[in-house]
Design an enzyme around this catalytic site. Structure first.
Site, PDB file in Angstrom:
ATOM      1  CG  HIS A 447      15.363   3.702  -2.269  1.00 20.73           C
ATOM      2  ND1 HIS A 447      14.377   2.859  -2.829  1.00 20.73           N
ATOM      3  CD2 HIS A 447      14.338   4.644  -1.772  1.00 20.73           C
ATOM      4  CE1 HIS A 447      13.264   3.338  -2.646  1.00 20.73           C
ATOM      5  NE2 HIS A 447      13.168   4.265  -1.899  1.00 20.73           N
ATOM      6  NE  ARG A 448      11.899   1.574  -0.150  1.00 19.62           N
ATOM      7  CZ  ARG A 448      10.797   1.322  -0.968  1.00 19.62           C
ATOM      8  NH1 ARG A 448      10.553   0.031  -0.832  1.00 19.62           N
ATOM      9  NH2 ARG A 448       9.983   2.164  -1.458  1.00 19.62           N
ATOM     10  CD  GLU A 474      15.079   5.988   1.721  1.00 19.21           C
ATOM     11  OE1 GLU A 474      13.951   6.247   2.064  1.00 19.21           O
ATOM     12  OE2 GLU A 474      15.278   4.743   1.494  1.00 19.21           O
ATOM     13  CG  ASP A 476      11.304   4.099   4.243  1.00 24.33           C
ATOM     14  OD1 ASP A 476      11.285   5.198   3.769  1.00 24.33           O
ATOM     15  OD2 ASP A 476      11.949   2.994   3.512  1.00 24.33           O
ATOM     16  CG  HIS A 489       8.669   2.030   1.913  1.00 29.28           C
ATOM     17  ND1 HIS A 489       7.476   1.635   1.133  1.00 29.28           N
ATOM     18  CD2 HIS A 489       9.016   2.977   1.436  1.00 29.28           C
ATOM     19  CE1 HIS A 489       7.167   2.488   0.254  1.00 29.28           C
ATOM     20  NE2 HIS A 489       8.173   3.604   0.460  1.00 29.28           N
ATOM     21  CD  GLU A 549       9.786   8.715   3.306  1.00 29.87           C
ATOM     22  OE1 GLU A 549       8.676   8.433   3.010  1.00 29.87           O
ATOM     23  OE2 GLU A 549      10.591   7.772   2.243  1.00 29.87           O
ATOM     24  CE  LYS A 551       6.919   5.446   4.391  1.00 29.97           C
ATOM     25  NZ  LYS A 551       6.772   5.613   2.838  1.00 29.97           N
ATOM     26  CG  ASP A 674      15.859   0.278  -5.484  1.00 29.18           C
ATOM     27  OD1 ASP A 674      15.869   1.048  -4.727  1.00 29.18           O
ATOM     28  OD2 ASP A 674      14.648  -0.016  -5.984  1.00 29.18           O
TER      29      ASP A 674
END
Length: 775
Positions: A447-448, A474, A476, A489, A549, A551, A674
Site C-alpha cells: 500500500h503506497r 499500490e 495513487d 494520495h 488508484e 483519484k 502497509d
C-alpha cells in the site's frame, strides 16, 4: 388529431382457471408472466386517440404537470420539490396485477432525479408502493422499491442498480408483478428488484410519477395476476453446501457431470438442437436450470456462436441471474455479457502450448472478453501460472482432478476452482488436510509502497516493497495544475511533504521542488514526489504488478495513455472508488484489469448479508471489476460467496496483525497492507523429491523437503518438516521425517511445515506422497 377526451381501452378476457396456476410457481417465473396476457386486462392505453394536452378519461392528475403530447403521456417536474403524479383508478380490482409501460427520459435536473411506476395507490393518493429509477441508474441506489407511508413520507426498504445509466430518448420497458406481499420489478425483461415487503396494502390503483425529470410513458397495460410468485428463498442469493475442509480458502468444485453434494457449481453444456432450441443433454435448458435452482450455481458452456441473444432471453425468462458463461471463444462470452451485464464470464484455454507469451495473451483476452475467470486444463497449469493470473485480478479454475492424487496435485497449484467429472475425488482429497493449511499464497499489495518503513508513495518506498517480495505495488494518481500526472494520495501535499496546497493548484515544477521524505525521517531527505511515468518506468520489465488508484475525475485517458506509452498494459490493474472511472478505463483499454473500491456496513442477518453479497457481485460483474472493499466490510458469507463465483478481490488496508491474520484465515486472497514485511519470510510452497514411495513391510524411508520462498527468483531452501497422515491410519508409522511400513496397502503421507505468521500458526503441506506397502 381530433380534439376530444378519449376513453381508456378496457378489455376483458376469460380468466385462466385456478387449477392451471396451482403449482406453477415451480416453473420459470417470467415465462409464467406471459400467461397474464390470457388473464383479465384491467386497463390498457397507448394514447393514440388522446388529444394533446389531455389525459385519458378517468385518469387523475394528483400533482404537477402531466398530459398527453403527440401520443405519449409526458410528466414534467422542474425540481424535487415539484413532482408530477398521475393515478389510474382501477375500481374495485385486486392489487394482484402486472403493471407494464414503456418509459423514456427526456431530461433530468441531475442524475439522482427519478421517475416511477406507482402501484397499490390508496384512495387519498397515498400510501402506495413504487418502482423508482433514477436517471443515474448505475448508482447502487439507482433503482428502488419504495414505500410512501401513511405519514406521506418515504421509506426505501430495497435498492439496486442497473448496469447502464438510463439514456435520454431511449425507451425502456418497465414491469411490476405484484402478488400478495411479493413484488418483482423488471427493466427490459431483467429482474432487478425482488421483495416480500409489500404486504401492508394488498390492493389499490396504479400511476406514474416524475421527480426532477421530464419523462414520457407509452403502451400502458395492467393485467390481473392470479398466479403466485415463488417464495423468496427460491429466488434469493444462496451458498451451495460444500465439502468440509481445513484448507484456508479452498478451491470450489464445479461438477462437469451431475449435481453432486460437495460441489458448488454444475457445468451445463448448452447446445442448439435441430429445431433451434437451447438444450442440455437433449432436454430444454430450462429443465436443467430449474433442477439446480437455489442449490447449485450454473456454469453454462457455449461453443456454438449462434443465437446468443436467444440464450440470454431464456436466462431472463427463467430469472437465472447468478450464473457463469463459459466458452473458449471470447466473442461468445463478450456477447452474452452484452445482453446480461450482471452475468459473469469465464474463458476456456484450449491450446496445447502455454508459454510466457501465451499466458500474457490469454490474460489480455480474459479482460477484453469481459471475463474474470481463466479455465485451464491441469496439464497446462503451474503455481507460477496461477500466481501470474491472480496478480492481474483473474481467478483460476483448473480442469482435471480425475482421481484423488490428481486432485491433490491441482489443489497444490493454488487454484480457485476445480472443474471435474469426478467431484468425489476432489471431495475426498479436500478432507485430508490439517487445520489452517495454506495451499494458496495471498496476493500481497504493498500500500503506497511500504509506509511502515519508508515515506509513502515515493520511489524509495516502492523499491523497498519490491525487495520485500510484494506481488503488487499500490499507488495513487492525480493531475497537477499544468496537466501532469503525479503520485499523491491526499488531495493536498500538506501531510506528506514540506509544502502546502492542493495538487490541482500546483504545477509539476512546484510539486517536484518539495521534499516528500523529510517528514518521515532525515534518512529520506530529498525524496521527490514521483511522476506517474517515473513510477511505471521504475518497474518496467520487473515481475511485479502495479495497482493504480485513480483519484481525480477526467484523468482516465491520460493515465491509460502513459501506461501504454510505458509498455505496461500487462502489468497494471486500475482501481477507483468512482465507478465511472472504472467504466471509462474499460472503454479506453479493455485489456487492463480493474477493481472497484468501496466500504460498507455489515448487514445483521445471514439472509441480508447474502443479498448484499449478490448485489455487490452483480455490481462488480456489470463493470467487470473486482470488489476491493475495506476489510471492515467483510463477513464470512461475503468471502465464501465470492470464492464460489470466481471473484478474486483485493481488500484494504491492513495495519494490525490480528485483523490481518483473521482475514487470511477467513479466506481473503488479496490483502492490501502497509506491512508487506509481515509476509516476506513466509514460505510459499514445499517441494518433495518424489511423489511415490514403495516400501516392504518393516522397511523405512526418510523424506527430505525444500521450500520455495520467493516467486520471482524461484529460490529454494531446506526447511524443517514433519510427516503427517490422517488419524487412524495403520499401514505406516510416522516418526519425524521417517516413514516405517507396517502392513500392506496404499496411503497418502504429507510433509508438513508449521510456521508463525501474523500471530497465528499456519501449516504448509507438500503434495502427498503415495506410499505403497507390500509384503
Amino acid at each position: 388529431m381530433p380534439n376530444y377526451r378519449g376513453k381508456s381501452k378496457k378489455l376483458t378476457a376469460v380468466l385462466v382457471t385456478a387449477s392451471i396456476f396451482g403449482s406453477l410457481w415451480m416453473a420459470p417465473v417470467d415465462s409464467l408472466t406471459k400467461a397474464h396476457a390470457a388473464e383479465q386486462t384491467i386497463t390498457q392505453e397507448n394514447f393514440d386517440q388522446i388529444a394533446t394536452g389531455l389525459l385519458p378519461a378517468g385518469w387523475k392528475l394528483v400533482q404537477g404537470d402531466a398530459k398527453v403530447v403527440d401520443g405519449k403521456l409526458v410528466l414534467s417536474s422542474p425540481s424535487s420539490s415539484a413532482p408530477a403524479r398521475v393515478v389510474i383508478p382501477l375500481g374495485n380490482q385486486t392489487g394482484n396485477y402486472v403493471f407494464e409501460a414503456d418509459m423514456t427520459f427526456q431530461s433530468a435536473v441531475e442524475d439522482t432525479r427519478w421517475a416511477s411506476l406507482m402501484y397499490r395507490v390508496q384512495p387519498n393518493s397515498y400510501p402506495y408502493y413504487q418502482f423508482a429509477m433514477r436517471k443515474g441508474t448505475t448508482a447502487l441506489n439507482g433503482l428502488e422499491f419504495a414505500i410512501r407511508n401513511e405519514s406521506n413520507q418515504w421509506v426505501v426498504p430495497e435498492t439496486n442498480f442497473y448496469p447502464e445509466n438510463m439514456a435520454f430518448n431511449k425507451t425502456y420497458h418497465l414491469k411490476v408483478i405484484a402478488s400478495g406481499n411479493r413484488v418483482q420489478q423488471f427493466i427490459d425483461g431483467q429482474l432487478v428488484v425482488d421483495t416480500d415487503q409489500a404486504g401492508k396494502w394488498t390492493n389499490g390503483d396504479v400511476g406514474f410519477q416524475a421527480n426532477g425529470t421530464t419523462v414520457q410513458f407509452d403502451n400502458v397495460k395492467v393485467n390481473a395476476y392470479s398466479n403466485a410468485l415463488p417464495p423468496l428463498d427460491k429466488t434469493n442469493a444462496f451458498l451451495p453446501q460444500e465439502v468440509k475442509t481445513n484448507i484456508v480458502n479452498p478451491p470450489t468444485i464445479i461438477s462437469q457431470s451431475v449435481a453432486q453434494e460437495g460441489a458448488a457449481s454444475v457445468l451445463l453444456h448448452a447446445n442448439r438442437n435441430g429445431q433451434g432450441q437451447w438444450t442440455v443433454d437433449g432436454a430444454p435448458i430450462e429443465k436443467s436450470l430449474d433442477n439446480i435452482k437455489g442449490k447449485f450455481i450454473p456454469v453454462i458452456q457455449v461453443e456454438e456462436h449462434v443465437d446468443i441473444e436467444g440464450l440470454a432471453n431464456i436466462m431472463k425468462e427463467t430469472q437465472t441471474q447468478d450464473f457463469q458463461i463459459l466458452s473458449s471463444n471470447p466473442a461468445i462470452v463478450k456477447e452474452m455479457r452484452g445482453y446480461i451485464k450482471t452475468a459473469r464470464g469465464a474463458l476456456l484455454y484450449n491450446k496445447t502450448s502455454f508459454n510466457k507469451n501465451d499466458i500474457a495473451a490469454f490474460a489480455r483476452d480474459i479482460h477484453k472478453s469481459d471475463a474474470m475467470v481463466a479455465v485451464i486444463p491441469q496439464k497446462n497449469l503451474s503455481p507460477d501460472t496461477v500466481h501470474y493470473l491472480h496478480s492481474r485480478a483473474i481467478s483460476v479454475w483448473g480442469i482435471g482432478a480425475d482421481d484423488v492424487q490428481a486432485a491433490h496435485s491441482i489443489i497444490h497449484l493454488g487454484i480457485d476452482g476445480i472443474v471435474t467429472d469426478k467431484p468425489s475425488a476432489s471431495i475426498e482429497a479436500l478432507g485430508q488436510y490439517p487445520e489452517n493449511t495454506l495451499v494458496q499464497r495471498p496476493v500481497v499489495a504493498a500500500h503506497r509502497g511500504v509506509p511502515s518503513i519508508a515515506p509513502e508513495n515515493t520511489i524509495a518506498s516502492y523499491r523497498k516493497a519490491y525487495e520485500l517480495g510484494a506481488d503488487m505495488i499500490e499507488t495513487d494518481v492525480q493531475r497537477t495544475k499544468d496537466g501532469k500526472l503525479v503520485i499523491m494520495h491526499d488531495y493536498s501535499v500538506d501531510r506528506t511533504t514540506n509544502g502546502k496546497g492542493y495538487v490541482k493548484d500546483l504545477t509539476l515544477e512546484q510539486i517536484r521542488s518539495l521534499d516528500a521524505g523529510i517528514k518521515f525521517s532525515p534518512e529520506f531527505k530529498g525524496e521527490k514526489v514521483p511522476t506517474f511515468l517515473e513510477y511505471l518506468n521504475e518497474f518496467k520489465g520487473k515481475d511485479v504488478v502495479l495497482l493504480v488508484e485513480i483519484k481525480a475525475d477526467g484523468i482516465e485517458k491520460q493515465v491509460m495513455g502513459e501506461i501504454e506509452q510505458a509498455g505496461m498494459v500487462d502489468n497494471v490493474v486500475i482501481q477507483s472508488f468512482n465507478a465511472n472511472h472504472i467504466r471509462n478505463t474499460r472503454s479506453l483499454n479493455p485489456e487492463v484489469g480493474t477493481g472497484y473500491l468501496y466500504s460498507s456496513g455489515v448487514p445483521s442477518t445471514v439472509e441480508s448479508r447474502l443479498k448484499k453479497a449478490q448485489q455487490m457481485m452483480q455490481y462488480g460483474a456489470s463493470m467487470n471489476a473486482t470488489l476491493n472493499a475495506d476489510y471492515g466490510s467483510l463477513n464470512p458469507e461475503f468471502i465464501r460467496f465470492m470464492r464460489q463465483r470466481g471473484f478474486l478481490n483485493m481488500h484494504w488496508t491492513f495495519r494490525n496483525e490480528d485483523p490481518f491474520g483473521q482475514a487470511l484465515e477467513a479466506g481473503v486472497v488479496g490483502p492490501i497492507t502497509d506491512y508487506t514485511q509481515w509476509l516476506t519470510d513466509a514460505p510459499i510452497r514445499l517441494e518433495i523429491p518424489n511423489k511415490k514411495v514403495n516400501l516392504k513391510v518393516g522397511k523405512s524411508a526418510t523424506i527430505q523437503v525444500k521450500s520455495f520462498v520467493n516467486y520471482r527468483e524461484a529460490k529454494t531452501e531446506n526447511i524443517s518438516t514433519t510427516l503427517f497422515v490422517n488419524s487412524g491410519e495403520t499401514k505406516v508409522k510416522i516418526q519425524g521425517n521417517t516413514i516405517q511400513a507396517i502392513e500392506p496397502g496404499t496411503v497418502n503421507v504429507f510433509a508438513i511445515h508449521t510456521f508463525q505468521m501474523l500471530g497465528k500458526e499456519w501449516h504448509l503441506l507438500a503434495e502427498p506422497i503415495e506410499v505403497t506397502v507390500t509384503e
